[in-house]
Design a protein around this motif. Structure first.
Motif, PDB file in Angstrom:
ATOM      1  N   LEU A 137      -0.294  -1.395  -6.245  1.00 42.02           N
ATOM      2  CA  LEU A 137      -0.334  -0.874  -7.619  1.00 42.02           C
ATOM      3  C   LEU A 137      -0.985  -1.869  -8.570  1.00 42.02           C
ATOM      4  O   LEU A 137      -1.707  -1.482  -9.487  1.00 42.02           O
ATOM      5  CB  LEU A 137       1.076  -0.538  -8.108  1.00 42.02           C
ATOM      6  N   ASP A 138      -0.721  -3.158  -8.365  1.00 43.81           N
ATOM      7  CA  ASP A 138      -1.337  -4.168  -9.235  1.00 43.81           C
ATOM      8  C   ASP A 138      -2.862  -4.086  -9.182  1.00 43.81           C
ATOM      9  O   ASP A 138      -3.537  -4.311 -10.192  1.00 43.81           O
ATOM     10  CB  ASP A 138      -0.888  -5.573  -8.815  1.00 43.81           C
ATOM     11  N   THR A 139      -3.422  -3.783  -8.006  1.00 41.19           N
ATOM     12  CA  THR A 139      -4.880  -3.715  -7.881  1.00 41.19           C
ATOM     13  C   THR A 139      -5.448  -2.483  -8.581  1.00 41.19           C
ATOM     14  O   THR A 139      -6.658  -2.392  -8.774  1.00 41.19           O
ATOM     15  CB  THR A 139      -5.319  -3.673  -6.405  1.00 41.19           C
ATOM     16  N   ALA A 140      -4.576  -1.517  -8.925  1.00 44.64           N
ATOM     17  CA  ALA A 140      -5.032  -0.259  -9.521  1.00 44.64           C
ATOM     18  C   ALA A 140      -4.910  -0.257 -11.033  1.00 44.64           C
ATOM     19  O   ALA A 140      -5.229   0.752 -11.680  1.00 44.64           O
ATOM     20  CB  ALA A 140      -4.232   0.907  -8.940  1.00 44.64           C
ATOM     21  N   ARG A 141      -4.466  -1.377 -11.612  1.00 47.14           N
ATOM     22  CA  ARG A 141      -4.256  -1.441 -13.061  1.00 47.14           C
ATOM     23  C   ARG A 141      -5.327  -2.298 -13.729  1.00 47.14           C
ATOM     24  O   ARG A 141      -5.869  -3.223 -13.140  1.00 47.14           O
ATOM     25  CB  ARG A 141      -2.883  -2.027 -13.377  1.00 47.14           C
ATOM     26  N   ALA A 209      -4.690 -20.452  -1.062  1.00 49.77           N
ATOM     27  CA  ALA A 209      -4.402 -20.869  -2.434  1.00 49.77           C
ATOM     28  C   ALA A 209      -3.090 -20.270  -2.933  1.00 49.77           C
ATOM     29  O   ALA A 209      -2.240 -20.967  -3.508  1.00 49.77           O
ATOM     30  CB  ALA A 209      -5.555 -20.477  -3.351  1.00 49.77           C
ATOM     31  N   GLU A 210      -2.897 -18.972  -2.713  1.00 51.78           N
ATOM     32  CA  GLU A 210      -1.662 -18.327  -3.156  1.00 51.78           C
ATOM     33  C   GLU A 210      -0.466 -18.850  -2.370  1.00 51.78           C
ATOM     34  O   GLU A 210       0.634 -19.008  -2.905  1.00 51.78           O
ATOM     35  CB  GLU A 210      -1.789 -16.817  -3.009  1.00 51.78           C
ATOM     36  N   SER A 211      -0.674 -19.117  -1.081  1.00 48.47           N
ATOM     37  CA  SER A 211       0.415 -19.651  -0.257  1.00 48.47           C
ATOM     38  C   SER A 211       0.834 -21.043  -0.724  1.00 48.47           C
ATOM     39  O   SER A 211       1.993 -21.439  -0.554  1.00 48.47           O
ATOM     40  CB  SER A 211      -0.006 -19.697   1.214  1.00 48.47           C
ATOM     41  N   ALA A 212      -0.099 -21.791  -1.298  1.00 50.00           N
ATOM     42  CA  ALA A 212       0.200 -23.123  -1.820  1.00 50.00           C
ATOM     43  C   ALA A 212       0.685 -23.088  -3.265  1.00 50.00           C
ATOM     44  O   ALA A 212       0.861 -24.142  -3.892  1.00 50.00           O
ATOM     45  CB  ALA A 212      -1.049 -24.012  -1.722  1.00 50.00           C
ATOM     46  N   GLY A 213       0.878 -21.885  -3.804  1.00 44.21           N
ATOM     47  CA  GLY A 213       1.332 -21.749  -5.188  1.00 44.21           C
ATOM     48  C   GLY A 213       0.247 -21.965  -6.213  1.00 44.21           C
ATOM     49  O   GLY A 213       0.537 -22.221  -7.391  1.00 44.21           O
ATOM     50  N   VAL A 307      -0.198 -13.307   1.661  1.00 43.12           N
ATOM     51  CA  VAL A 307      -1.390 -12.853   2.371  1.00 43.12           C
ATOM     52  C   VAL A 307      -2.172 -11.878   1.503  1.00 43.12           C
ATOM     53  O   VAL A 307      -1.607 -10.944   0.911  1.00 43.12           O
ATOM     54  CB  VAL A 307      -0.999 -12.207   3.715  1.00 43.12           C
ATOM     55  N   THR A 308      -3.478 -12.076   1.427  1.00 42.51           N
ATOM     56  CA  THR A 308      -4.359 -11.274   0.569  1.00 42.51           C
ATOM     57  C   THR A 308      -4.434  -9.834   1.052  1.00 42.51           C
ATOM     58  O   THR A 308      -4.677  -9.572   2.220  1.00 42.51           O
ATOM     59  CB  THR A 308      -5.770 -11.894   0.552  1.00 42.51           C
ATOM     60  N   ILE A 309      -4.228  -8.901   0.134  1.00 40.29           N
ATOM     61  CA  ILE A 309      -4.262  -7.487   0.497  1.00 40.29           C
ATOM     62  C   ILE A 309      -5.651  -6.894   0.278  1.00 40.29           C
ATOM     63  O   ILE A 309      -6.409  -7.312  -0.592  1.00 40.29           O
ATOM     64  CB  ILE A 309      -3.212  -6.656  -0.270  1.00 40.29           C
ATOM     65  N   GLY A 310      -5.953  -5.899   1.118  1.00 41.68           N
ATOM     66  CA  GLY A 310      -7.173  -5.113   0.970  1.00 41.68           C
ATOM     67  C   GLY A 310      -6.798  -3.663   0.704  1.00 41.68           C
ATOM     68  O   GLY A 310      -5.696  -3.363   0.271  1.00 41.68           O
ATOM     69  N   GLY A 311      -7.728  -2.759   1.000  1.00 41.48           N
ATOM     70  CA  GLY A 311      -7.418  -1.346   0.836  1.00 41.48           C
ATOM     71  C   GLY A 311      -8.396  -0.605  -0.056  1.00 41.48           C
ATOM     72  O   GLY A 311      -9.410  -1.160  -0.501  1.00 41.48           O
ATOM     73  N   GLU A 377       5.357  -9.282  -0.480  1.00 42.92           N
ATOM     74  CA  GLU A 377       5.110 -10.543  -1.186  1.00 42.92           C
ATOM     75  C   GLU A 377       3.641 -10.909  -1.032  1.00 42.92           C
ATOM     76  O   GLU A 377       3.303 -11.935  -0.448  1.00 42.92           O
ATOM     77  CB  GLU A 377       5.985 -11.663  -0.619  1.00 42.92           C
ATOM     78  N   PRO A 378       2.742 -10.079  -1.556  1.00 36.99           N
ATOM     79  CA  PRO A 378       1.322 -10.258  -1.239  1.00 36.99           C
ATOM     80  C   PRO A 378       0.600 -11.199  -2.188  1.00 36.99           C
ATOM     81  O   PRO A 378       1.118 -11.589  -3.234  1.00 36.99           O
ATOM     82  CB  PRO A 378       0.776  -8.842  -1.417  1.00 36.99           C
ATOM     83  N   ALA A 379      -0.595 -11.553  -1.779  1.00 35.04           N
ATOM     84  CA  ALA A 379      -1.556 -12.199  -2.675  1.00 35.04           C
ATOM     85  C   ALA A 379      -2.615 -11.161  -3.031  1.00 35.04           C
ATOM     86  O   ALA A 379      -3.073 -10.419  -2.163  1.00 35.04           O
ATOM     87  CB  ALA A 379      -2.219 -13.391  -1.982  1.00 35.04           C
ATOM     88  N   THR A 380      -2.960 -11.076  -4.300  1.00 32.42           N
ATOM     89  CA  THR A 380      -4.091 -10.245  -4.698  1.00 32.42           C
ATOM     90  C   THR A 380      -5.251 -11.170  -5.063  1.00 32.42           C
ATOM     91  O   THR A 380      -5.042 -12.296  -5.530  1.00 32.42           O
ATOM     92  CB  THR A 380      -3.762  -9.357  -5.907  1.00 32.42           C
ATOM     93  N   ARG A 381      -6.445 -10.710  -4.806  1.00 30.90           N
ATOM     94  CA  ARG A 381      -7.605 -11.473  -5.255  1.00 30.90           C
ATOM     95  C   ARG A 381      -7.663 -11.425  -6.777  1.00 30.90           C
ATOM     96  O   ARG A 381      -7.063 -10.539  -7.389  1.00 30.90           O
ATOM     97  CB  ARG A 381      -8.870 -10.892  -4.618  1.00 30.90           C
ATOM     98  N   PRO A 382      -8.350 -12.386  -7.430  1.00 32.19           N
ATOM     99  CA  PRO A 382      -8.365 -12.418  -8.889  1.00 32.19           C
ATOM    100  C   PRO A 382      -8.666 -11.053  -9.501  1.00 32.19           C
ATOM    101  O   PRO A 382      -9.670 -10.422  -9.173  1.00 32.19           O
ATOM    102  CB  PRO A 382      -9.482 -13.425  -9.196  1.00 32.19           C
ATOM    103  N   LEU A 383      -7.741 -10.584 -10.354  1.00 35.43           N
ATOM    104  CA  LEU A 383      -7.869  -9.260 -10.960  1.00 35.43           C
ATOM    105  C   LEU A 383      -8.660  -9.391 -12.252  1.00 35.43           C
ATOM    106  O   LEU A 383      -8.137  -9.771 -13.302  1.00 35.43           O
ATOM    107  CB  LEU A 383      -6.477  -8.665 -11.223  1.00 35.43           C
TER     108      LEU A 383
END
Length: 428
Positions: A137-141, A209-213, A307-311, A377-383
């Motif tokens: 949902l975050d990727t759709a906003r 990067a996201e895994s390292a905070g 982990v970075t999500i796709g879709g 608990e995903p990582a999204t690429r820069p929105l």
């Protein structure tokens, strides 16, 4: 790689208006294909990436529409860049022949900022948000408004040889160490994943990067940050690339060659998307019996990876002559019933959480619990609307990973990303 728009106003910069005019000559012949057949029900043109059994979903939705409209599946090119080029050029020319769009999750903000897609509101929005996983949902906003309906999602997993590794590693350092020990024992040892100068390398780095905070961008997506966590991720990526456990082809590797190399028995570990599972079952069933899966390792002991999500997200074109029917068609295509069908038959993980609990998913997706764990608990690429430009400069600076100089590379990325943020939604 989205909704009805009330009181829409144009915010398009001058550069985009000029580009749109130039693009019009390129796409004018295509515009006519959106015209309705005289006297018949409206045609809803669905522009979507290749998906083998999607036509069956479309046929079912057309039956449910009972003649009120007819969805026509227009298959986009296989490569994501080619998909984007086709859609961007036609939308910049305000082509009304496109109604419903299948967008890579990284494009929603760009298309929304350019006023190319419609906002999802009211009951349409409520139906999409109900039961849909938060990460997709975050990727759709965009700017706190919903501009797309997540149709399917995806995450990479760690695939490992159970006959070589008793327990999957939980950190990258553990994985590197295990691979080095296997190498010393003259056993298959390589850690295979994507390191070529393209989006796959950006996905790998974003996961680290996201895994390292770490933060690449500020929370509002308007400022390049590249904090200490991102520097640590650069250190980890360089360590991996220079550890002697990668394939000689690592800096040129993309998804399918990585799959084939692991399938041949060369690797002990593979970081890749779930499509590798059915392919391995078919190509090397004996090896498949020895392959397990786990969450991708984290950077720090005791801290799970992100982990970075796709879709793919479904969006409704601002220039569609049939927005109401397009929203209805989108809701049908991404319904729970059809997400389950597509997951089982085309291997694309659902975005509606309840679908994972369906008993039919267990056979097709024995790794579904691990996928769902990562998706929660995903990582999204820069929105950001400028993601395409950011991805291009990031992949160039990160390549080859063995040449990374952590702090200097972080500083270079910060400057290049800041420049890229100034050019959002620009035609390729």
């Amino acid at each position: 790689m989205t909704d009805p728009e009330t009181a829409r106003h144009r915010r398009r910069p001058v550069v985009r208006l000029g580009a749109a005019a130039a693009a019009l000559a390129l796409v004018a012949p295509l515009a006519a294909c959106g015209a309705d057949d005289a006297g018949g029900p409206p045609t809803i043109n669905l522009y979507y990436p290749p998906e083998q059994n999607l036509q069956k979903v479309v046929d079912d939705c057309n039956a449910q529409a009972q003649g009120r409209y007819e969805i026509a599946y227009r298959v986009l090119p296989r490569q994501a860049d080619d998909q984007r080029v086709q859609m961007v050029r036609r939308l910049a020319a305000e082509d009304s022949g496109m109604d419903l769009l299948g967008l890579d999750v990284t494009w929603t903000q760009e298309f929304a900022s350019a006023d190319w897609i419609r906002e999802w509101t009211g009951q349409d929005k409520a139906e999409v948000e109900q039961g849909t996983l938060a990460g997709p949902l975050d990727t759709a906003r965009y700017e706190d408004k919903l501009y797309a309906a997540p149709k399917n999602t995806n995450v990479q997993l760690l695939w490992y040889r159970k006959d070589l590794v008793p327990q999957p590693p939980t950190t990258w350092d553990q994985m590197i160490s295990a691979a080095q020990q296997l190498k010393d024992q003259d056993k298959p040892y390589q850690v295979l994943t994507m390191g070529a100068q393209y989006e796959g390398l950006v996905v790998l780095y974003n996961t680290l990067a996201e895994s390292a905070g770490g933060k690449i961008l500020s929370d509002d997506g308007k400022k390049a940050v590249m904090d200490d966590g991102t520097v640590r991720a650069l250190e980890q990526l360089k360590k991996f690339a220079t550890s002697g456990v990668t394939s000689p082809s690592f800096s040129n590797a993309t998804e399918d060659p990585v799959r084939l190399e692991f399938q041949s028995g060369a690797g002990a570990f593979q970081v890749n998307w779930p499509f590798v599972y059915p392919a391995l079952q078919e190509a090397n069933p004996e090896l498949a019996k020895q392959v397990g899966w786990a969450r991708i390792p984290g950077v720090d002991e005791g801290t799970p990876s992100k982990v970075t999500i796709g879709g793919v997200n479904l969006a409704v074109s601002s220039y569609s002559k049939h927005p109401e029917q397009s929203f209805e068609a989108a809701r049908c295509i991404r319904s729970a019933e059809h997400q389950k069908f597509s997951a089982i038959n085309d291997g694309v993980p659902p975005t509606i959480e309840a679908v994972f609990d369906d008993p039919e998913m267990t056979e097709a997706y024995p790794m579904k619990d691990t996928i769902l764990e990562e998706l929660k608990e995903p990582a999204t690429r820069p929105l950001t609307p400028a993601y395409q430009s950011i991805s291009t400069v990031m992949s160039a600076i990160l390549s080859p990973p063995s040449g990374i100089r952590p702090q200097q590379t972080a500083d270079e990325l910060r400057g290049a990303i800041a420049d890229a943020l100034q050019s959002k939604g620009v035609l390729p």
